[in-house]
Every structure is written in C-alpha cells, then in structure tokens.
Enzyme design. Structure first.
Site, PDB file in Angstrom:
ATOM      1  N   CYS A   1     -11.173   2.824  -0.808  1.00 27.81           N
ATOM      2  CA  CYS A   1      -9.838   3.277  -0.432  1.00 27.81           C
ATOM      3  C   CYS A   1      -9.553   2.582   0.888  1.00 27.81           C
ATOM      4  CB  CYS A   1      -9.789   4.788  -0.252  1.00 27.81           C
ATOM      5  SG  CYS A   1      -8.218   5.344   0.458  1.00 27.81           S
TER       6      CYS A   1
ATOM      7  N   GLU B   1      -4.040   9.519   7.922  1.00 26.06           N
ATOM      8  CA  GLU B   1      -2.582   9.380   8.085  1.00 26.06           C
ATOM      9  C   GLU B   1      -2.066  10.266   9.230  1.00 26.06           C
ATOM     10  OE1 GLU B   1       0.156   7.830   5.996  1.00 26.06           O
ATOM     11  OE2 GLU B   1      -1.344   6.447   5.208  1.00 26.06           O
TER      12      GLU B   1
ATOM     13  N   HIS C   1      -7.808   3.239   3.297  1.00 23.23           N
ATOM     14  CA  HIS C   1      -7.722   4.075   4.506  1.00 23.23           C
ATOM     15  C   HIS C   1      -9.087   4.361   5.125  1.00 23.23           C
ATOM     16  CE1 HIS C   1      -3.692   4.976   3.040  1.00 23.23           C
ATOM     17  NE2 HIS C   1      -3.446   5.645   4.153  1.00 23.23           N
TER      18      HIS C   1
ATOM     19  N   CYS D   1      -4.141  -1.452  -2.350  1.00 24.90           N
ATOM     20  CA  CYS D   1      -4.288  -0.007  -2.500  1.00 24.90           C
ATOM     21  C   CYS D   1      -5.103   0.197  -3.774  1.00 24.90           C
ATOM     22  CB  CYS D   1      -2.902   0.624  -2.646  1.00 24.90           C
ATOM     23  SG  CYS D   1      -2.925   2.391  -3.017  1.00 24.90           S
TER      24      CYS D   1
ATOM     25  N   ASP E   1       0.857  -1.189   0.000  1.00 25.93           N
ATOM     26  CA  ASP E   1       0.000   0.000   0.000  1.00 25.93           C
ATOM     27  C   ASP E   1       0.891   1.236   0.000  1.00 25.93           C
ATOM     28  OD1 ASP E   1      -2.627   1.360   0.217  1.00 25.93           O
ATOM     29  OD2 ASP E   1      -1.861   2.040   2.135  1.00 25.93           O
ATOM     30  N   SER E   2       0.310   2.360  -0.409  1.00 27.16           N
ATOM     31  CA  SER E   2       1.062   3.615  -0.381  1.00 27.16           C
ATOM     32  C   SER E   2       1.486   3.956   1.049  1.00 27.16           C
ATOM     33  CB  SER E   2       0.204   4.743  -0.948  1.00 27.16           C
ATOM     34  OG  SER E   2      -0.979   4.869  -0.174  1.00 27.16           O
TER      35      SER E   2
HETATM   36  N1  DGL Z   1      -5.009   3.549   0.498  1.00 29.27           N
HETATM   37  C1  DGL Z   1      -4.947   3.913  -0.862  1.00 29.27           C
HETATM   38  C2  DGL Z   1      -6.166   3.424  -1.625  1.00 29.27           C
HETATM   39  O1  DGL Z   1      -6.735   2.400  -1.290  1.00 29.27           O
HETATM   40  C3  DGL Z   1      -4.712   5.352  -1.196  1.00 29.27           C
HETATM   41  C4  DGL Z   1      -4.135   6.240  -0.229  1.00 29.27           C
HETATM   42  C5  DGL Z   1      -3.286   7.296  -0.897  1.00 29.27           C
HETATM   43  O2  DGL Z   1      -3.847   8.282  -1.398  1.00 29.27           O
HETATM   44  O3  DGL Z   1      -2.094   7.092  -0.901  1.00 29.27           O
HETATM   45  O4  DGL Z   1      -6.566   4.034  -2.581  1.00 29.27           O
END
Ligand code: DGL
Length: 272
Positions: free
Chosen positions: A188, A154, A190, A69, A6-7
C-alpha cells in the site's frame, strides 16, 4: 506527461522514485483526496472512481497512466485494460503496480515465506497471491489487511502512540500466522509513512520491501521496450516538471503533501 494516480497522498511515495528514475520526464499527479480512502470500498466503486481519474489524466494529455495505488491496481486495472482501453482509448496505456512488484518479490526471501500488508480491498482481491504464483510458484504468501493504517497516515498520525499501537498489533498477528516470514512487502503506497513504527515492531532479520524503486525501475524498462510511447512522452517543451491535481482543495493537498515530505506544493483543485 506521465499520469500518476492514487486515491490520495500515497502515490507520492511512488512518484518520488519515478521522478528520480526519469528526471527528464514530466508528470501529472492526481490524488482523489476527496474520496479517499478507497481501501474498504466495493469493486464497483473503486472501478468507477479510478476510471474517472484515468479519463481525466488522458483528457489532460497523458498517453500513459500509472495507477500508483495497490487498491486501484488490484480492483480496477484489469477491467480498464480489457474493457475500456481497446474501445475508447486504443492508443493509451494504463499500468498498475501489483504485477511489477509480484515479478520481483520472491527474489528477496531466503526462507521462501513472505508477508504482505495491504488494504482490505487489495487483500480480498487476491491479486498478489495470484500474480506472485506466476513468477514464484513455491513462495508461501501470507496477506494481512491493515484497515487503520491509511487513515492514520492521512490524518497525520504517523509517529503517534496510536500509530505504534495499531502497527504492532498487525505486525504481531501477521508473524503469528507464519513465523517463517523473513520478508514483508508494504503493498500500500501509504505504508512507507509508517516505516519507523513497522521496523520497531519487527524482529531485525525481517526485511521490509518498498515498491517505489521497483515500480520506477519497471517503468524505465517499460519505456525502453516501448519506444513509441517514449517518443510521445518526450515531446513536451519543459522537462522534469510535475503538476498536481486533487479532487479536494488545494489547501488540503498542500498540508497533506507536507506530511509526505513535499513542501510548498500548489495543486490544482478539480471536480470530475
Ligand atoms: N494507497 C492506496 C494503496 O496503495 C490505498 C489507500 C486507500 O485506501 O485509499 O493501496
């Protein structure tokens, strides 16, 4: 090991479900924390960063990598699968999380209208509407980008007044666009960290769908259908272990992972 990328920290919400569904497998998690968020970056940058991460996971012995991600899955997966793997790594596999989710999402809705929250990158790629069309051609899909949500998560702002404000703002505008929506996908990794705020802003009849379970079940299915991969993954000596890599410092990763409910992680800090 199964590589999970993941990022940043978001993939931890998928990793938890993978660990439960595959308790005897080993995982190698890589968070590109130093360069997160990816959400508003260009296609070229997301492709380059994701490819570096995938190479790193391959180098460290993962025959299979899951892009946990949505942004990376939406923007980099296809190019990696079509241009890189056949030439450089013909025996390795990279899977994303957009398609497995698209295969299931239509089954959740009664009205046939769903909403999708994602990063600007995921939304602008059009990946979800395109993939969903293959499986549920009549489903009405409305996407909405939430650029503030990943930074809020974050930076540990889940539960704050600011998070409530930004969540309600996006929920209201999605539902104003299509009031018949009865199902919302959190596209997403997150966003599960904002579950409380999202539920508080939603009418009771709207169902929230999380990807963790879907991705874990689809991975189990994938391994069942690909015994040759399963065999390669099962050769490790220790079972059920997870090792964490981060492009930021180990201390930064430990603090952030704590917000995601994981305590006392000792991550290895790496540079690409
Ligand atoms: N967690 C990532 C996703 O599922 C994106 C988060 C980011 O913007 O880096 O899209």
């Amino acid at each position: 090991m199964i590589g999970v990328f993941d990022s940043g920290f978001g993939g931890l919400t998928i990793l938890g479900n993978l660990q439960k569904a595959l308790p005897r497998h080993n995982f190698l998690y890589l968070g590109d924390n130093a360069r997160a968020p990816y959400g508003s970056r260009s296609y070229e940058t997301i492709f380059r960063y994701t490819l570096q991460a995938v190479r790193e996971l391959f180098l460290r012995g993962c025959p299979l990598v899951i892009l946990a991600c949505n942004t990376a899955s939406a923007k980099a997966l296809r190019s990696i699968q079509q241009q890189i793997l056949p030439v450089e790594f013909p025996d390795r596999r990279v899977l994303g999380i957009v398609r497995p989710t698209a295969e299931e999402i239509g089954g959740y809705s009664q009205t046939g209208h769903i909403g999708i929250f994602g990063t600007a990158g995921t939304v602008s790629s059009g990946s979800y509407p395109i993939e969903i069309k293959h499986f549920f051609p009549d489903l009405v899909v409305t996407q909405h980008a939430c650029p503030m949500w990943v930074p809020l998560v974050e930076y540990g702002e889940s539960g704050s007044e600011g998070a409530r404000y930004f969540v309600k703002k996006e929920v209201d505008s999605l539902l104003a666009e299509d009031p018949e929506i009865d199902t919302i996908l959190l596209a997403c990794t997150h966003y599960p960290l904002l579950e409380k705020e999202i539920r508080a802003a939603l009418p009771n009849h709207v169902r929230l769908v999380f990807q963790g379970d879907i991705v874990a079940q689809k991975t189990v299915d994938y391994l069942r259908r690909h015994p040759e991969m399963e065999v390669r993954l099962s050769k490790g000596e220790s079972l059920g272990k997870t090792h964490y890599l981060t492009s930021d410092t180990a201390e930064f990763f430990k603090k952030g992972a704590f917000l995601f409910g994981i305590q006392d992680i000792s991550a290895e800090s790496i540079t690409f």
